[in-house]
Design a protein around this motif. Structure first.
Motif, PDB file in Angstrom:
ATOM      1  N   TRP A 130     -19.270   6.601  39.717  1.00  7.19           N
ATOM      2  CA  TRP A 130     -19.044   7.106  38.372  1.00  7.19           C
ATOM      3  C   TRP A 130     -18.281   6.073  37.550  1.00  7.19           C
ATOM      4  N   THR A 131     -18.573   6.081  36.269  1.00  6.10           N
ATOM      5  CA  THR A 131     -17.972   5.115  35.344  1.00  6.10           C
ATOM      6  C   THR A 131     -17.537   5.837  34.078  1.00  6.10           C
ATOM      7  N   VAL A 132     -16.362   5.533  33.579  1.00 13.11           N
ATOM      8  CA  VAL A 132     -15.836   6.103  32.342  1.00 13.11           C
ATOM      9  C   VAL A 132     -15.492   4.966  31.393  1.00 13.11           C
ATOM     10  N   ALA A 164      -6.125   8.599  28.093  1.00 11.33           N
ATOM     11  CA  ALA A 164      -5.305   8.839  26.905  1.00 11.33           C
ATOM     12  C   ALA A 164      -5.586  10.232  26.348  1.00 11.33           C
ATOM     13  N   PRO A 165      -4.599  10.893  25.769  1.00 10.64           N
ATOM     14  CA  PRO A 165      -4.825  12.234  25.220  1.00 10.64           C
ATOM     15  C   PRO A 165      -5.650  12.205  23.941  1.00 10.64           C
ATOM     16  N   ALA A 166      -6.323  13.340  23.665  1.00 11.96           N
ATOM     17  CA  ALA A 166      -7.081  13.539  22.429  1.00 11.96           C
ATOM     18  C   ALA A 166      -8.023  12.374  22.141  1.00 11.96           C
ATOM     19  N   THR A 167      -8.743  11.945  23.168  1.00 13.43           N
ATOM     20  CA  THR A 167      -9.595  10.762  23.057  1.00 13.43           C
ATOM     21  C   THR A 167     -10.991  11.064  23.578  1.00 13.43           C
ATOM     22  N   ASP A 168     -12.013  10.552  22.871  1.00  7.59           N
ATOM     23  CA  ASP A 168     -13.386  10.654  23.339  1.00  7.59           C
ATOM     24  C   ASP A 168     -13.663   9.572  24.378  1.00  7.59           C
ATOM     25  N   TYR A 169     -14.336   9.971  25.458  1.00  8.01           N
ATOM     26  CA  TYR A 169     -14.780   9.030  26.484  1.00  8.01           C
ATOM     27  C   TYR A 169     -16.251   9.276  26.787  1.00  8.01           C
ATOM     28  N   TRP A 170     -16.900   8.241  27.299  1.00  8.62           N
ATOM     29  CA  TRP A 170     -18.281   8.364  27.761  1.00  8.62           C
ATOM     30  C   TRP A 170     -18.305   8.140  29.266  1.00  8.62           C
ATOM     31  N   PHE A 171     -19.169   8.856  29.957  1.00 17.14           N
ATOM     32  CA  PHE A 171     -19.225   8.744  31.406  1.00 17.14           C
ATOM     33  C   PHE A 171     -20.665   8.811  31.885  1.00 17.14           C
ATOM     34  N   ARG A 172     -20.900   8.288  33.069  1.00 18.77           N
ATOM     35  CA  ARG A 172     -22.209   8.402  33.714  1.00 18.77           C
ATOM     36  C   ARG A 172     -22.034   8.198  35.214  1.00 18.77           C
ATOM     37  N   PHE A 173     -23.041   8.609  35.945  1.00 22.96           N
ATOM     38  CA  PHE A 173     -23.074   8.439  37.399  1.00 22.96           C
ATOM     39  C   PHE A 173     -24.224   7.501  37.756  1.00 22.96           C
ATOM     40  N   SER A 174     -24.162   6.912  38.955  1.00 21.63           N
ATOM     41  CA  SER A 174     -25.230   6.038  39.435  1.00 21.63           C
ATOM     42  C   SER A 174     -25.421   6.269  40.936  1.00 21.63           C
TER      43      SER A 174
END
Length: 534
Positions: free
Chosen positions: A90-92, A125-135
């Motif tokens: 997984w990657t963020v 970090a709080p109140a933050t958008d992140y993107w994630f995916r699995f491989s």
């Protein structure tokens, strides 16, 4: 769900207050296949595939829970118990292109967990958008967006949540999820229960015709059955889109296990013929925790609490694991202080009391069926708080004794939309005080009153709503006929629920439109109508 907001001095409140939102599945009697057949493309899969999407859930100020299910081989369908152990990474990142990676790791998907995996990420970090995916095996999953909660001590201007309940696969398409997914403005979305249904094909809530067939075709009772049903639901593209768009905060109601479940059984369970209740309940719960991005604070329950800065606390309530059995109707046991809905942990359902009033026989029987009332007309729903009145008195007394003035109950389950005050004493309301407010969302697809009566949408509500309100003065609005979702917006000054309705639940491309909005202003414990959505 409870949310507490900080009123401003303009609302004549000398001390800051946090809005408390109590999120609970509203319990009611009606409310509350091999996957290879559901996914024909699997037969051609030669490498690992992510056929059930990705999801995030239970946001914290420094973390988020990530979820996916990998299909390592064609035969490794949900519930099959087949397929090899498969490494999944997984990657963020802070951007959708994954150029700024902030966290990564590896876990293993195994048949023991139905090849589902979770990663509980911290250090964000709080109140933050992140993107994630699995491989896995050289294959990447779709990317998902997650958002962390605000810092515990942060002053938060507003929060916005999608709110949904009761999505029956066979009764229609999940267009409500699609409309929430494309908004792009949600901090999270709240699922109030009945995420899946346990019934066999064609038996429940399809108005005589199944829009689409679920799997397996029989009633689900075993671990493999529940896994297959969860897998079927997560093939829905609109559900996948919403899970990829924002974190979910979910709680179960009864249909994730069986209709009208209680601690020792369920209406829709036959001991012996369908195995033991303890085994069925354990299987349903195991599959739920495998397939949902939920982080329980107490093992085996969905009871937990999340905080969103200084603006709101979100209390998630499990009304099925601890409750006493529903009593026989017309029986004084509803007032027995030894009976409990909550197990003495703070939990709730449609908490507002309800009396039927002077409805015609043609409307009384289907409404009684929907609400879990006796069709002879006794006005008490023993599967909801009306059947556990001592618990209700205790909860409301606690709110008043501790001056908790900004409590909002969010409920679903009864497939209708409501906006209610929660009176301390319904018999003398409005002379008696209101201890809280309540917003009830309708179903995503599950049958409501016009579906049961089999008349055009809106027909029944026009007749039933005035009679219900006349008999229940704390009810400001009720829509008995439509399907859709809610959007809850919270600020220091007010909490507002915008109600949206679908044009046609049987169409995957159904449009949605704003219906009504109600709000509760800080410190008032009263609902009032407002004429524009946020």
């Amino acid at each position: 769900m409870t949310s507490r907001h900080r009123p401003t001095t303009g609302l004549n409140s000398p001390a800051p207050r946090r809005r408390t939102v109590v999120k609970a599945a509203a319990a009611g009697a009606v409310l509350a296949a091999p996957l290879a057949g559901a996914l024909p493309a699997l037969a051609a899969a030669a490498t690992p595939a992510f056929l059930h999407g990705v999801a995030s859930g239970d946001p914290l100020p420094d973390g988020i829970l990530l979820w996916t299910r990998v299909t390592p081989t064609a035969e490794a369908t949900p519930g099959s118990g087949l397929g090899p152990d498969t490494p999944v990474s997984w990657t963020v990142a802070t951007d959708k292109a994954f150029t700024n990676i902030v966290a990564k790791g590896t876990t293993t998907a195994t048949a023991a967990s139905d090849h589902t995996v979770k990663a509980d990420i911290r250090g964000l970090a709080p109140a933050t958008d992140y993107w994630f995916r699995f491989s896995a095996g050289g294959t990447d999953s779709p990317a998902g967006r997650a958002r962390t909660a605000p810092a515990t001590d942060a002053a938060v201007a507003n929060l916005r949540f999608g709110v949904v309940s009761c999505a029956n696969w066979e009764a229609g398409y999940f267009a409500a999820y699609r409309h929430l997914a494309v908004r792009g403005d949600l901090d999270a979305w709240l699922h109030l229960g009945d995420y899946i249904y346990e019934y066999p094909a064609g038996e429940y809530g399809t108005r005589g015709t199944s829009v689409r067939s679920h799997a397996p075709a029989h009633e689900i009772t075993t671990l493999a059955d529940y896994r297959i049903r969860h897998g079927r639901y997560k093939t829905d593209p609109d559900l996948q889109a919403l899970h990829a768009a924002a974190p979910v905060v979910a709680i179960w109601d009864d249909h994730e296990i069986a209709n009208d479940a209680w601690s020792g059984g369920a209406e829709n369970h036959t001991e012996g013929a369908e195995g033991t209740w303890s085994a069925r309940q354990a299987a349903a719960k195991q599959a739920y925790f495998e397939w949902m991005p939920v982080r329980p604070a107490i093992a085996g329950t969905t009871y937990r609490r999340l905080r969103f800065g200084k603006l709101a606390d979100l209390s998630l309530l499990d009304l099925r694991s601890f409750r006493s059995q529903q009593v026989a109707l017309g029986n004084g046991d509803v007032d027995d202080p030894d009976r409990t809905l909550t197990g003495r942990a703070r939990n709730s359902v449609m908490i507002s009391p309800f009396a039927i009033g002077s409805l015609s026989a043609e409307l009384l029987k289907p409404l009684a069926k929907l609400l879990g009332l006796p069709q002879e007309g006794l006005a008490v729903n023993t599967d909801q708080w009306d059947g556990y009145t001592d618990d209700r008195r205790e909860v409301l007394a606690h709110l008043r004794a501790n001056a908790i003035r900004n409590t909002v109950f969010l409920t679903g389950d009864i497939h209708m939309a409501w906006a209610n005050d929660v009176p301390v004493n319904a018999g003398t309301y409005p002379l008696s005080a209101s201890a809280a407010t309540e917003f009830v969302v309708t179903s995503v697809t599950s049958d409501n009153l016009d579906d049961l009566v089999k008349v055009p949408e809106g027909t029944v509500s026009a007749l039933a709503s005035p009679l219900i309100r006349a008999a229940n003065r704390h009810v400001h609005w009720v829509d008995t006929d439509r399907h859709g979702y809610g959007v809850l917006d919270i600020t220091a000054e007010r909490a507002q629920m915008d109600y949206y309705v679908l044009a046609d639940r049987t169409r995957a491309d159904s449009k949605a439109s704003w219906s009504r909005s109600y709000r509760t202003r800080s410190g008032t414990q009263k609902v009032e109508r407002t004429y524009d959505p946020v």
